[in-house]
Design an enzyme around this catalytic site. Structure first.
Site, PDB file in Angstrom:
ATOM      1  N   LYS A  39      15.892  56.821  55.078  1.00 21.32           N
ATOM      2  CA  LYS A  39      16.560  58.061  55.465  1.00 21.32           C
ATOM      3  C   LYS A  39      16.692  58.144  56.986  1.00 21.32           C
ATOM      4  CE  LYS A  39      15.420  61.491  52.719  1.00 21.32           C
ATOM      5  NZ  LYS A  39      14.341  62.373  52.225  1.00 21.32           N
TER       6      LYS A  39
ATOM      7  N   ARG B 280      11.241  66.106  56.465  1.00 21.55           N
ATOM      8  CA  ARG B 280      11.619  65.302  55.302  1.00 21.55           C
ATOM      9  C   ARG B 280      10.857  63.985  55.212  1.00 21.55           C
ATOM     10  NH1 ARG B 280      18.013  64.700  55.747  1.00 21.55           N
ATOM     11  NH2 ARG B 280      17.809  64.519  53.480  1.00 21.55           N
TER      12      ARG B 280
ATOM     13  N   GLY C  34      13.076  61.835  45.233  1.00 20.48           N
ATOM     14  CA  GLY C  34      12.372  62.967  44.642  1.00 20.48           C
ATOM     15  C   GLY C  34      10.875  62.776  44.471  1.00 20.48           C
TER      16      GLY C  34
ATOM     17  N   MET D 151       8.533  62.210  46.903  1.00 16.32           N
ATOM     18  CA  MET D 151       7.693  62.816  47.933  1.00 16.32           C
ATOM     19  C   MET D 151       8.251  64.196  48.292  1.00 16.32           C
ATOM     20  SD  MET D 151       6.880  59.501  50.206  1.00 16.32           S
ATOM     21  CE  MET D 151       8.563  58.970  50.222  1.00 16.32           C
TER      22      MET D 151
ATOM     23  N   ARG E  49      22.631  56.517  51.579  1.00 11.39           N
ATOM     24  CA  ARG E  49      21.845  55.327  51.210  1.00 11.39           C
ATOM     25  C   ARG E  49      22.657  54.514  50.213  1.00 11.39           C
ATOM     26  NH1 ARG E  49      17.540  59.002  48.142  1.00 11.39           N
ATOM     27  NH2 ARG E  49      18.808  59.695  46.418  1.00 11.39           N
TER      28      ARG E  49
ATOM     29  N   HIS F 270       3.502  36.216  20.240  1.00 10.21           N
ATOM     30  CA  HIS F 270       4.457  35.513  19.391  1.00 10.21           C
ATOM     31  C   HIS F 270       5.706  36.360  19.157  1.00 10.21           C
ATOM     32  CE1 HIS F 270       5.783  32.819  16.275  1.00 10.21           C
ATOM     33  NE2 HIS F 270       5.964  33.858  15.483  1.00 10.21           N
TER      34      HIS F 270
ATOM     35  N   ARG G  89      11.553  23.247  19.946  1.00  6.93           N
ATOM     36  CA  ARG G  89      10.254  23.173  19.268  1.00  6.93           C
ATOM     37  C   ARG G  89      10.498  22.820  17.818  1.00  6.93           C
ATOM     38  NH1 ARG G  89      10.514  28.184  21.769  1.00  6.93           N
ATOM     39  NH2 ARG G  89       9.046  28.566  23.473  1.00  6.93           N
TER      40      ARG G  89
ATOM     41  N   ARG H 277      10.684  18.416  21.490  1.00  6.39           N
ATOM     42  CA  ARG H 277       9.241  18.234  21.551  1.00  6.39           C
ATOM     43  C   ARG H 277       8.718  17.837  20.174  1.00  6.39           C
ATOM     44  NH1 ARG H 277       5.496  23.299  22.804  1.00  6.39           N
ATOM     45  NH2 ARG H 277       6.031  23.782  20.648  1.00  6.39           N
TER      46      ARG H 277
ATOM     47  N   GLU I 135       1.147  20.206  30.653  1.00  6.48           N
ATOM     48  CA  GLU I 135       0.630  21.551  30.356  1.00  6.48           C
ATOM     49  C   GLU I 135      -0.886  21.596  30.338  1.00  6.48           C
ATOM     50  OE1 GLU I 135       2.107  22.669  26.477  1.00  6.48           O
ATOM     51  OE2 GLU I 135       2.149  20.592  25.848  1.00  6.48           O
TER      52      GLU I 135
ATOM     53  N   SER J 188       8.204  17.847  31.807  1.00  6.13           N
ATOM     54  CA  SER J 188       8.607  19.220  31.570  1.00  6.13           C
ATOM     55  C   SER J 188       7.343  20.067  31.635  1.00  6.13           C
ATOM     56  CB  SER J 188       9.264  19.345  30.198  1.00  6.13           C
ATOM     57  OG  SER J 188       9.497  20.699  29.917  1.00  6.13           O
TER      58      SER J 188
ATOM     59  N   GLY K 276       5.095  22.826  30.891  1.00  5.29           N
ATOM     60  CA  GLY K 276       4.928  23.888  29.895  1.00  5.29           C
ATOM     61  C   GLY K 276       4.014  24.928  30.506  1.00  5.29           C
ATOM     62  N   THR K 277       4.615  25.886  31.193  1.00 12.25           N
ATOM     63  CA  THR K 277       3.783  26.771  32.017  1.00 12.25           C
ATOM     64  C   THR K 277       3.015  27.810  31.210  1.00 12.25           C
ATOM     65  OG1 THR K 277       5.777  28.038  32.484  1.00 12.25           O
ATOM     66  CG2 THR K 277       5.026  26.482  34.167  1.00 12.25           C
ATOM     67  N   ASN K 278       3.357  28.003  29.916  1.00 15.31           N
ATOM     68  CA  ASN K 278       2.521  28.914  29.128  1.00 15.31           C
ATOM     69  C   ASN K 278       1.133  28.315  28.948  1.00 15.31           C
ATOM     70  OD1 ASN K 278       4.767  30.492  28.885  1.00 15.31           O
ATOM     71  ND2 ASN K 278       5.191  29.963  26.759  1.00 15.31           N
ATOM     72  N   ASP K 279       1.084  27.072  28.443  1.00 16.56           N
ATOM     73  CA  ASP K 279      -0.211  26.421  28.262  1.00 16.56           C
ATOM     74  C   ASP K 279      -0.854  26.083  29.593  1.00 16.56           C
ATOM     75  OD1 ASP K 279      -1.358  26.075  25.675  1.00 16.56           O
ATOM     76  OD2 ASP K 279       0.468  25.010  25.099  1.00 16.56           O
TER      77      ASP K 279
ATOM     78  N   CYS L  13       9.618  24.803  31.310  1.00 18.67           N
ATOM     79  CA  CYS L  13      10.122  25.364  30.057  1.00 18.67           C
ATOM     80  C   CYS L  13       9.239  26.479  29.512  1.00 18.67           C
ATOM     81  CB  CYS L  13      10.267  24.273  29.005  1.00 18.67           C
ATOM     82  SG  CYS L  13       8.694  23.561  28.520  1.00 18.67           S
TER      83      CYS L  13
ATOM     84  N   TYR M 135      15.557  21.403  36.869  1.00 17.45           N
ATOM     85  CA  TYR M 135      16.080  22.483  36.032  1.00 17.45           C
ATOM     86  C   TYR M 135      14.984  23.459  35.622  1.00 17.45           C
ATOM     87  CZ  TYR M 135      14.095  20.055  31.970  1.00 17.45           C
ATOM     88  OH  TYR M 135      13.229  19.478  31.075  1.00 17.45           O
TER      89      TYR M 135
HETATM   90  P1  ADP Z   1      14.859  63.956  48.743  1.00 16.58           P
HETATM   91  O1  ADP Z   1      14.455  62.675  49.352  1.00 16.58           O
HETATM   92  O2  ADP Z   1      13.974  64.409  47.654  1.00 16.58           O
HETATM   93  O3  ADP Z   1      16.325  63.977  48.405  1.00 16.58           O
HETATM   94  P2  ADP Z   1      15.518  65.340  51.146  1.00 16.58           P
HETATM   95  O4  ADP Z   1      14.668  65.164  52.337  1.00 16.58           O
HETATM   96  O5  ADP Z   1      16.747  64.517  51.113  1.00 16.58           O
HETATM   97  O6  ADP Z   1      14.638  65.069  49.862  1.00 16.58           O
HETATM   98  O7  ADP Z   1      15.868  66.886  51.095  1.00 16.58           O
HETATM   99  C1  ADP Z   1      16.061  67.676  49.945  1.00 16.58           C
HETATM  100  C2  ADP Z   1      17.334  68.482  50.054  1.00 16.58           C
HETATM  101  O8  ADP Z   1      17.358  69.279  51.237  1.00 16.58           O
HETATM  102  C3  ADP Z   1      18.553  67.590  50.136  1.00 16.58           C
HETATM  103  O9  ADP Z   1      19.569  68.110  49.331  1.00 16.58           O
HETATM  104  C4  ADP Z   1      18.952  67.658  51.580  1.00 16.58           C
HETATM  105  O10 ADP Z   1      20.320  67.470  51.766  1.00 16.58           O
HETATM  106  C5  ADP Z   1      18.517  69.066  51.996  1.00 16.58           C
HETATM  107  N1  ADP Z   1      18.221  69.095  53.428  1.00 16.58           N
HETATM  108  C6  ADP Z   1      17.313  68.336  54.061  1.00 16.58           C
HETATM  109  N2  ADP Z   1      17.320  68.574  55.390  1.00 16.58           N
HETATM  110  C7  ADP Z   1      18.271  69.505  55.597  1.00 16.58           C
HETATM  111  C8  ADP Z   1      18.764  70.157  56.773  1.00 16.58           C
HETATM  112  N3  ADP Z   1      18.306  69.849  57.988  1.00 16.58           N
HETATM  113  N4  ADP Z   1      19.744  71.052  56.615  1.00 16.58           N
HETATM  114  C9  ADP Z   1      20.206  71.337  55.388  1.00 16.58           C
HETATM  115  N5  ADP Z   1      19.793  70.774  54.254  1.00 16.58           N
HETATM  116  C10 ADP Z   1      18.833  69.856  54.350  1.00 16.58           C
HETATM  117 MG    MG Z   2       2.218  23.966  24.804  1.00 14.74          MG
HETATM  118 MG    MG Z   3      17.687  63.283  49.607  1.00 13.53          MG
END
Ligand code: ADP
Ligand code: MG
Ligand code: MG
Length: 908
Positions: free
Chosen positions: A28, A99, A108, A110, A372, A490, A596, A652, A779, A798, A800-803, A865, A885
């Site tokens: 971000k 943020r 979402g 953190m 992103r 299996h 096999r 085999r 193997e 060849s 045989g990485t399981n065994d 294999c 291969y």
């Molecule tokens: P997440 O990573 O969970 O999307 P964000 O940090 O992106 O959390 O923020 C959550 C919401 O708040 C997003 O919709 C973002 O656009 C909005 N937001 C964050 N900072 C600002 C800001 N400075 N002004 C207006 N809206 C904001």
């Molecule tokens: Mg074997």
């Molecule tokens: Mg966001």
């Protein structure tokens, strides 16, 4: 890092950071900096680096605040200057958001706090200055709520309790007799703020901080804390994100989408994230703040007109109604829409990938708040990569690198109908052993599966665990559900080979074979009841969830062609039947890496002859049984050579765990006795004498061929005479005969002699000769250690990485499930070594064996294999150490091809 820079500012077209600094600034923060640099309107702010997050966990809150203080103060000044506002000043207040943002996007997971800097005086000032008290108190209400939750920790006590803030809002709304948030008056909002603060004080013992500077530090630390919340920890575990990466913290000036009818907020994508279609799309809300769109408090509207029309059609809303009640942003704010569209195009051009963006409109002015590279489905991933290539935005190598091998899986198997799965009732979850979707009626026995399927039913085979005898049932079932067994069980291995959906190790299911019932979490299902499995997630659903066939579009084929162009390592397949061979060939396999032979005897007629061979004590008896098997084997090989005409087929020799093939039950033993014309006692006694204390290390592999050379002889005859027949028909069979479980060169040489002598005999009888190779499986660790001796005689290796994994670690692959979860939990193991090749240990053995082998025989062909042949990181390793291969189950072939091409590009 005492004197290092900890804070990077951005604003007004300048920035100290850049897009490629995501490791320090988080995705971000890095992209906010970059957007500034390319002239996109972004509110000014600053980002505290991810390294500080690590410091935070090392030295604690107080010391980190001390370290950051001067840089943060200077950066706040920077924002104040650019905005011409002052933090905490009631006359002209600056509000900020605080943020989170890690290196890899964790949407979402953190915390983020908006509208920070408000208190009872500042809010009054804001109301006065904007002439919009509703807006000011709406912002205040939101701030106290978010801060109270995230920083002061007023959360529901139990997961099932309702949110304490929502509870208060509901109460106030009830008193007023209104339904929607926006029906609340300024006085109501004031009341909410008061009630929120009281609840915080009484329930957490903390007073709401009135000093904005104190608020700011509280929020910054809370974002660092959120790196270690349960959600974030779980998400990191799922996505394999290391805890050491840490989160950055971005503080930036607020812009307000909740200032009235000319303000708005939204989220948009430059292309469709589900299908990949090149169509700008997204959702927005008038007079709202960012989190409203995603939190689903109000139903958002579509941004584009086309999107809005498609949406209305699905909802059964007429065009007139739509235009009147649910206008798109394109229609409602045409000027701003144009600007938004231009910027999203620019951002995609700049990053050369599909963008997922957040924006806010404040009184007619557009601001960008995030961009992103968007998360997408497997199908969208392929389409977008190929489209971008065609559009000239990226080159071929980049298109290959853009695709995640594992995600191709989604494209290859039938999938659940997306809408239906949302409504389905989940019963439990097991291991996602073999991807795809399956829906059918429950059966508990292979015979029942065959019977029901024969009558035209779709069935799901539910077992405690599966054995070779269940194969026929598995083959006709839509999917398989087992209570025991892991990813390499299996059932899982076979199901993947068949491209059949399988959920294994679902510990919560109780199968009762007697009553033909399965109990899951108190619910009892009977034979014939419907159940649905998602083999990609491990989910088990009650009842029917319909599926749709995977569509291998032109884009997929094009991606595979590109892979062929850049790869060094070729991909073969593990296939035991002509059908599997054909499927794999269609996916681009250029040979069979492992065929096999024991799997060929699982069907009813052949298993009797096979059992007879195993149970007879005399050479004569075995020869008689082998004569019965010979035509079956030959026919099987003819089918496979045909399907793989012109490509090498590595067969085999017999390597069965003998005890799995003999009847353990009274009824089966009775039948066997009749078939062989001996007493039941005799059969019983033979079965007992065959039982071993440790079958994995017992009488199997070339030990069997060396004690009973007639087995090797017969199999060689079947292989070579099948090849001769086809040669005479003008085809081009390329047999390779492989000795299993070699531990010493003498074991191999004894078998090789039998093979070459028998082959010479067949050639003479048939009057044709075909080149063929004799090689061995590596193997057993000793084979790797003595590879230079073995390569004297063996023409190829060849792995045989399981065994080899089993014997190197000393972990029984059938019993690992009892301790693997604990080992993963305690980080004694990072991954299941049966799924991801252990490069340091097992990989070292492979690398050493390749070097030793090629030291003696420079053109020694080497392949792998095991299950690892289709696992991307293992494939990369195989490329690096110069294998020729990899071989994997048919449905993994495309994944391995993509991984191999990527490895070639990376290892270039
Ligand atoms: P997440 O990573 O969970 O999307 P964000 O940090 O992106 O959390 O923020 C959550 C919401 O708040 C997003 O919709 C973002 O656009 C909005 N937001 C964050 N900072 C600002 C800001 N400075 N002004 C207006 N809206 C904001
Ligand atoms: Mg074997
Ligand atoms: Mg966001």
């Amino acid at each position: 890092m005492k004197n290092e820079k900890r804070v990077y500012t951005f604003g007004n077209g300048k920035a100290e950071g850049r897009a490629d600094m995501r490791n320090q600034l988080g995705g971000k923060g890095a992209n906010l900096a970059e957007m500034n640099l390319i002239g996109i309107p972004v509110p000014p702010g600053f980002t505290i680096t991810t390294d500080v997050c690590n410091e935070y966990y090392e030295i604690g809150k107080e010391k980190v605040v001390e370290l950051l203080k001067s840089e943060v103060e200077a950066s706040m000044k920077h924002i104040e200057n650019l905005m011409n506002l002052k933090f905490g000043d009631p006359e002209n207040p600056l509000l900020v958001s605080v943020r989170s943002g890690a290196r890899a996007s964790m949407p979402g997971m953190m915390d983020t706090i908006l509208n920070l800097g408000l208190n009872d005086e500042v809010v009054e000032g804001l109301a006065k200055k904007t002439g919009n008290p509703r807006f000011a108190y709406d912002a205040y209400r939101r701030f106290v709520q978010m801060y109270g939750d995230v920083v002061l920790g007023l959360k529901p006590v139990n997961k099932t309790d309702i949110d304490p803030f929502e509870e208060i809002i509901e109460k106030v709304k009830e008193e007023k007799g209104v339904k929607l948030d926006n029906e609340l008056t300024v006085d109501d909002l004031k009341k909410l703020v008061k009630l929120f603060k009281e609840a915080i004080l009484t329930r957490t013992g903390q007073a709401f901080p009135t000093n904005p500077v104190e608020q700011l530090w509280g929020a910054i630390c809370a974002v660092f804390d959120s790196w270690m919340n349960d959600r974030a920890i779980l998400y990191r575990k799922m996505e394999g994100i290391p805890a050491e990466w840490g989160t950055a913290v971005t503080v930036m000036a607020m812009v307000f989408g909740n200032m009235g009818e000319t303000s708005a907020t939204g989220v948009c994508f430059s292309r469709n994230a589900a299908t990949g279609e090149n169509l700008f799309n997204g959702e927005w809300l008038v007079n709202a703040q960012g989190e409203d769109v995603v939190a689903g408090i109000r139903t958002p509207q579509q941004i584009t007109k086309v999107g809005s029309q498609r949406w209305a059609e699905l909802q059964g809303i007429s065009e007139e109604d739509r235009a009147a009640k649910y206008p798109s942003m394109e229609e409602a704010m045409p000027e701003i829409y144009k600007e938004l569209d231009a910027i999203q195009t620019r951002l995609e051009d700049h990053y050369r990938d599909m963008q997922d963006m957040e924006f806010t409109v404040q009184e007619g002015k557009l601001w960008f708040l995030q961009t992103r590279n968007g998360k997408r489905t497997g199908a969208a991933m392929v389409k977008i990569a190929i489209d971008l290539l065609h559009e000239g935005m990226i080159d071929e190598k980049t298109a290959i690198q853009r695709c995640e091998p594992q995600k191709l899986d989604e494209l290859l198997h039938p999938v659940f109908n997306k809408e239906e799965v949302k409504k389905a009732k989940s019963l439990t979850r097991g291991l996602p052993a073999s991807p795809g979707a399956a829906c059918g009626q429950i059966v508990f026995f292979a015979e029942d599966a065959a019977k029901w399927a024969g009558d035209g039913h779709k069935v799901v085979l539910v077992r405690i665990e599966t054995s070779p005898e269940d194969l026929a049932g598995m083959a006709v079932a839509e999917g398989i559900l087992t209570a025991r067994g892991g990813m390499t069980s299996h059932a899982a291995v076979v199901a993947r080979g068949m491209g059949k959906c399988c959920v294994s190790g679902a510990g919560a299911i109780n199968v009762n074979y007697k009553q033909k019932t399965v109990e899951i979490d108190g619910k009892v299902l009977h034979e014939g009841d419907y159940i649905s499995l998602n083999g990609s997630t491990g989910d088990v659903y009650d009842g029917k969830v319909s599926t749709q066939a995977a569509d291998l579009s032109g884009d997929f084929a094009e991606l595979m062609e590109l892979c062929a162009k850049y790869t060094r390592l070729v991909v073969r397949t593990n296939a035991d039947t002509p059908h599997d061979a054909q499927v794999a060939r269609n996916f681009g396999a250029v040979g069979i890496g492992l065929c096999r032979t024991e799997h060929m005897f699982f069907d009813a007629e052949k298993i009797v002859a096979m059992r007879e061979m195993i149970l007879s004590e005399t050479l004569e008896g075995r020869k008689k049984a082998l004569q019965k098997l010979l035509p079956f084997q030959k026919a099987d090989f003819i089918g496979i050579f045909k399907a793989m005409d012109g490509c090498p087929v590595n067969i085999r020799l017999l390597d069965p765990p003998l005890h799995e093939f003999v009847p353990q039950d009274a009824k089966g033993q009775q039948e066997m006795a009749e078939d062989m014309g001996v007493t039941v006692e005799y059969i019983k006694q033979r079965v007992e004498s065959l039982s071993e204390h440790n079958p994995m290390l017992g009488h199997r592999g070339c030990r069997l061929g060396n004690t009973y050379p007639e087995i090797t002889q017969t199999q060689t005859r079947a292989i070579i005479s099948a090849a001769c027949d086809l040669k005479k028909q003008g085809l081009d069979p390329k047999p390779e005969i492989m000795v299993p479980l070699t531990g010493s060169v003498f074991e191999f040489e004894a078998q090789e002699k039998v093979i070459r002598e028998e082959a010479a005999k067949v050639f003479e009888e048939e009057g044709v000769e075909i080149p063929f190779k004799v090689g061995t499986m590596i193997e057993i660790p000793r084979a790797a250690l003595t590879a230079d001796c073995i390569a004297r005689s063996a023409e190829y290796f060849s792995f045989g990485t399981n065994d080899l994994t089993q014997m190197t670690f000393g972990y029984s692959r059938d019993d690992i499930a009892s301790f693997l979860p604990v080992y993963l939990e305690k980080k004694i193991l990072n991954v299941d070594p049966f799924q991801v090749l252990d490069q340091r240990g097992v990989g070292q053995l492979i690398q050493m064996a390749v070097e030793k082998g090629r030291g003696v025989r420079s053109d020694l062909k080497c392949g792998i294999c095991g299950e690892h042949g289709g696992e991307p990181s293992s494939v990369r390793f195989c490329d690096k150490i110069g294998l020729n291969y990899v071989s994997c189950s048919p449905f993994r072939v495309p994944i391995a091809r993509l991984a191999a091409a990527q490895a070639a590009i990376e290892n270039e």
